[in-house]
Design a protein around this motif. Structure first.
Motif, short mmCIF file in Angstrom:
data_model
loop_
_atom_site.label_atom_id
_atom_site.label_comp_id
_atom_site.label_asym_id
_atom_site.label_seq_id
_atom_site.Cartn_x
_atom_site.Cartn_y
_atom_site.Cartn_z
N ALA A 188 11.54 26.78 80.84
CA ALA A 188 10.43 25.83 80.98
C ALA A 188 10.70 24.52 80.28
O ALA A 188 10.04 23.52 80.56
N ILE A 189 11.63 24.49 79.33
CA ILE A 189 11.85 23.26 78.56
C ILE A 189 13.14 22.55 78.95
O ILE A 189 13.57 21.63 78.27
N GLN A 190 13.75 22.97 80.05
CA GLN A 190 15.01 22.34 80.47
C GLN A 190 14.84 20.86 80.78
O GLN A 190 15.75 20.06 80.55
N GLU A 191 13.67 20.48 81.32
CA GLU A 191 13.44 19.10 81.69
C GLU A 191 12.73 18.31 80.61
O GLU A 191 12.37 17.15 80.81
N CYS A 192 12.53 18.93 79.45
CA CYS A 192 11.81 18.25 78.37
C CYS A 192 12.72 17.28 77.63
O CYS A 192 13.88 17.59 77.34
N ASP A 193 12.19 16.11 77.32
CA ASP A 193 12.94 15.12 76.55
C ASP A 193 12.77 15.35 75.06
O ASP A 193 13.69 15.11 74.28
N LYS A 194 11.61 15.81 74.67
CA LYS A 194 11.32 16.05 73.25
C LYS A 194 10.68 17.42 73.10
O LYS A 194 10.14 17.99 74.06
N LEU A 195 10.73 17.92 71.89
CA LEU A 195 10.09 19.20 71.57
C LEU A 195 9.16 19.02 70.37
O LEU A 195 9.48 18.30 69.42
N LEU A 196 8.03 19.69 70.46
CA LEU A 196 7.11 19.78 69.34
C LEU A 196 7.05 21.25 68.94
O LEU A 196 6.73 22.10 69.76
N VAL A 197 7.39 21.54 67.72
CA VAL A 197 7.38 22.91 67.23
C VAL A 197 6.15 23.11 66.35
O VAL A 197 5.95 22.37 65.38
N ASP A 201 17.31 18.48 71.88
CA ASP A 201 18.50 19.12 71.31
C ASP A 201 18.51 19.05 69.79
O ASP A 201 18.93 19.99 69.10
N THR A 202 18.04 17.93 69.26
CA THR A 202 17.99 17.79 67.80
C THR A 202 17.05 18.82 67.19
O THR A 202 17.38 19.46 66.18
N VAL A 203 15.87 18.99 67.81
CA VAL A 203 14.90 19.94 67.28
C VAL A 203 15.41 21.36 67.42
O VAL A 203 15.25 22.19 66.51
N LEU A 204 16.05 21.67 68.56
CA LEU A 204 16.56 23.02 68.74
C LEU A 204 17.61 23.36 67.69
O LEU A 204 17.66 24.46 67.16
N LYS A 205 18.50 22.40 67.40
CA LYS A 205 19.51 22.64 66.36
C LYS A 205 18.86 22.88 65.00
O LYS A 205 19.34 23.67 64.19
N GLU A 206 17.75 22.20 64.80
CA GLU A 206 17.08 22.29 63.50
C GLU A 206 16.35 23.61 63.30
O GLU A 206 16.37 24.18 62.21
N VAL A 207 15.70 24.12 64.39
CA VAL A 207 14.83 25.27 64.21
C VAL A 207 15.40 26.58 64.74
O VAL A 207 14.87 27.65 64.45
N LYS A 262 20.27 26.70 74.90
CA LYS A 262 20.57 25.47 75.64
C LYS A 262 21.15 25.78 77.02
O LYS A 262 20.88 25.10 78.01
N ASN A 263 21.97 26.83 77.08
CA ASN A 263 22.63 27.16 78.34
C ASN A 263 21.89 28.25 79.13
O ASN A 263 22.36 28.69 80.17
N SER A 264 20.75 28.68 78.62
CA SER A 264 20.06 29.83 79.23
C SER A 264 19.18 29.39 80.39
O SER A 264 18.47 28.41 80.32
N ASN A 265 19.27 30.15 81.48
CA ASN A 265 18.36 29.97 82.61
C ASN A 265 17.58 31.24 82.86
O ASN A 265 16.91 31.39 83.88
#
Length: 577
Positions: free
Chosen positions: A532-541, A554-560, A568-571
């Motif tokens: 669901a977040i493949q097309e997201c530009d930003k993430l709010l956790v 990508d920055t947020v994913l690396k962080e959390v 990142k590669n999961s479908n």
């Protein structure tokens, strides 16, 4: 009971009632004439016994009979007219309040405070039934009771004393009926509501109940509420039946007693035989309003409870304030230090949350279950008010927009998608009376659901039910997405949009998000699944209602996340914690 908490609602109800004041006066005038004409019977009996029988004049009897026939006909017409007038008073009262009560009930229901609009509409109908029932015309007849009693006393003081004593006993019985039946009728209403509510709930989950072999267990559970309702029904019927029968029996005895006493006085020569018959007729007419009130007391009690409930509802949910129509907003959203406390709770689900969404951006909102994602979705759509802070759409706070306009500007796909009875086109068009075919197809195409709908038996004209009918969960969700995109909203809020979607549906969802971004629209996605977040530009956790991180995806994913490369590669379905 009147309280400060219901004063505003009572005033609103009274204002609507006052709109028919002229009709009430008309009914009062008709009632005056009708009750005046009620004297026709006693006067006719006086003339027949005291003049016709004494003189043996057939011409006098014929003349009196023709006059009486005319007067009774006039009385019947006026009685019928006042009934028609009161029917229209009740209809006007309900029509004037239908929209207000329905809207208020929906608004309160959206906050989880009631079972929904059904109870409020039932309350309104209960008041309307009272306005059109015979008991209300009996209210207009009641002031004539002492006049009729005085008329009886003019024949002889003993007859008057008997009439007053009997009438007082009937009024006392009516008061006792009110006091005795109040609690049983309240219990009956609550028990019936609980039984009906559980029946509706179980029927809505009929497939699950059958699949899990829960029929007998569900029946026994419902039967317990049904037994309470039946016990309350029997109890209320016993009390009401006792007073109704007692009053009817006593009234008949009282009329016979009036005849007996009149006969005794006639034998003594103190009154004429005509006065004896006339007194009995007048007594029956004098006590008719009391008997009517007792027979219809359940209607009165239900209307009183409905009136009080409506006053509470209208006080709790004031009318929508007329707002200046704002221009269509840009797809810019600012969330400024918002705190949200779910209705009925005391603890905030979101605390001091801030972030911004620019036109053409897709924001993913992730976090563990209970982190506040759905609460945020409800706050962004204006369903739940913020306890602090502001949500702004193109610089204007959400409460500055008319709710209908706001629904067009912010499309919403709830976590649990439900359809309404009707066609797919009517569901996509948000129950429009005449769906705009162009906009319906456009919304379905934007949601990438057009081809899926065309494959259904009747395409956009396929009939569906509130349970979806033959549609799968994924199909329902895609139709819900098309409904959210109907009317080309500036911002789309999607709560778990792919929870029921297969790979084809997930692909269609991502395609719809890309289309929204390309048109300069904004999308917010509350998600658990990485697809669901493949097309997201930003993430709010979110973490326990507070912002843990916000920034480029990508920055947020690396962080959390420790398993960032896998996500990142999961479908495939998976959890984002």
């Amino acid at each position: 009971m009147r309280t400060m908490a219901t004063d505003k609602g009572l005033e609103e109800l009274r204002w609507v009632r006052r709109k028919s004041r002229g009709l009430y006066w008309a009914v009062g005038v008709f009632s005056f004439v009708v009750n005046l004409l009620m004297l026709t019977g006693p006067l006719y009996m006086l003339q027949v016994y005291d003049r016709v029988l004494g003189s043996g004049s057939e011409q006098t009897l014929v003349a009196l009979s023709l006059l009486v026939a005319f007067l009774f006909g006039l009385m019947g017409v006026l009685d019928f007219v006042r009934g028609r007038v009161m029917a229209r008073v009740g209809a006007r009262f309900q029509d004037d309040l239908d929209h207000r009560v329905f809207s208020a009930a929906l608004r309160r229901s959206s906050l989880g405070r009631t079972a929904g609009a059904q109870t409020a509409i039932a309350d309104l109908e209960a008041v309307q039934r009272l306005l059109t029932s015979p008991v209300l015309t009996a209210f207009f007849d009641a002031p004539w009771t002492p006049i009729f009693l005085i008329g009886i006393a003019l024949f002889h003081p003993w007859l008057g004393a008997l009439a007053v004593a009997g009438g007082g006993a009937l009024i006392l019985a009516a008061v006792l009926n009110q006091v005795s039946s109040k609690k049983p009728l309240e219990k009956l209403t609550l028990a019936s509501h609980a039984s009906n509510y559980m029946s509706t709930q179980l029927q809505s989950e009929a497939e699950m109940i059958s699949a899990l072999g829960m029929r007998e267990a569900a029946f026994r559970r419902w039967q317990k509420t049904r037994e309470k309702s039946l016990r309350a029904t029997v109890s209320a019927a016993d009390i009401g039946g006792f007073f109704t029968t007692s009053i009817k029996t006593f009234r008949l005895f009282l009329q016979s007693a009036m005849l007996g006493l009149g006969a005794y006085l006639a034998l003594k020569g103190e009154i004429t035989p005509g006065a004896m018959i006339a007194g009995s007729i007048l007594l029956g007419r004098a006590l008719a309003p009391v008997e009517m009130a007792v027979n219809q007391w359940a209607v009165v009690q239900r209307a009183r409870r409905g009136w009080t409930s409506l006053a509470e509802l209208l006080t709790e949910v004031p009318p929508e304030i007329a707002r200046t129509k704002l221009p269509e907003p840009a797809a810019s959203l600012q969330v400024q230090q918002i705190t949200v406390v779910p209705p009925g709770e005391t603890q905030a689900s979101l605390r001091m949350l801030s972030f911004e969404v620019a036109p053409g951006e897709a924001i993913g909102v992730i976090g563990a279950s209970g982190a506040g994602k759905s609460t945020l979705a409800k706050a962004l759509t204006g369903v739940w008010r913020t306890a602090g802070g502001k949500v702004r759409l193109d610089a204007a706070a959400l409460d500055q927009y008319d709710p209908t306009d706001l629904g067009r500007y912010i499309g919403y796909l709830p976590q649990r998608v439900e359809l309404f009875d009707g066609t797919i086109a009517e569901n996509i068009s948000r129950l429009a009376e005449t769906p705009d075919a162009t906009k319906v197809v456009q919304a379905a195409q934007s949601a990438d659901a057009h081809e899926m709908i065309l494959k259904l038996p009747d395409g956009y004209d396929t009939q569906v039910t509130s349970q979806g009918g033959r549609l799968s969960g994924g199909q329902i969700q895609r139709i819900g997405l098309a409904r959210a995109m109907y009317g080309d909203p500036a911002i789309l809020v999607l709560d778990e949009p792919n929870s029921n979607l297969d790979n084809e549906g997930s692909t269609a969802l991502n395609s719809a998000i890309r289309s929204m971004k390309a048109m300069g629209k904004s999308v917010l996605i509350m998600a658990h699944r990485p697809a669901a977040i493949q097309e997201c530009d930003k993430l709010l956790v979110l973490d326990q209602g507070a912002r843990r991180a916000f920034g480029p995806r990508d920055t947020v994913l690396k962080e959390v996340l420790q398993n960032y490369s896998e996500v990142k590669n999961s479908n495939t379905p998976g959890g984002v914690q």
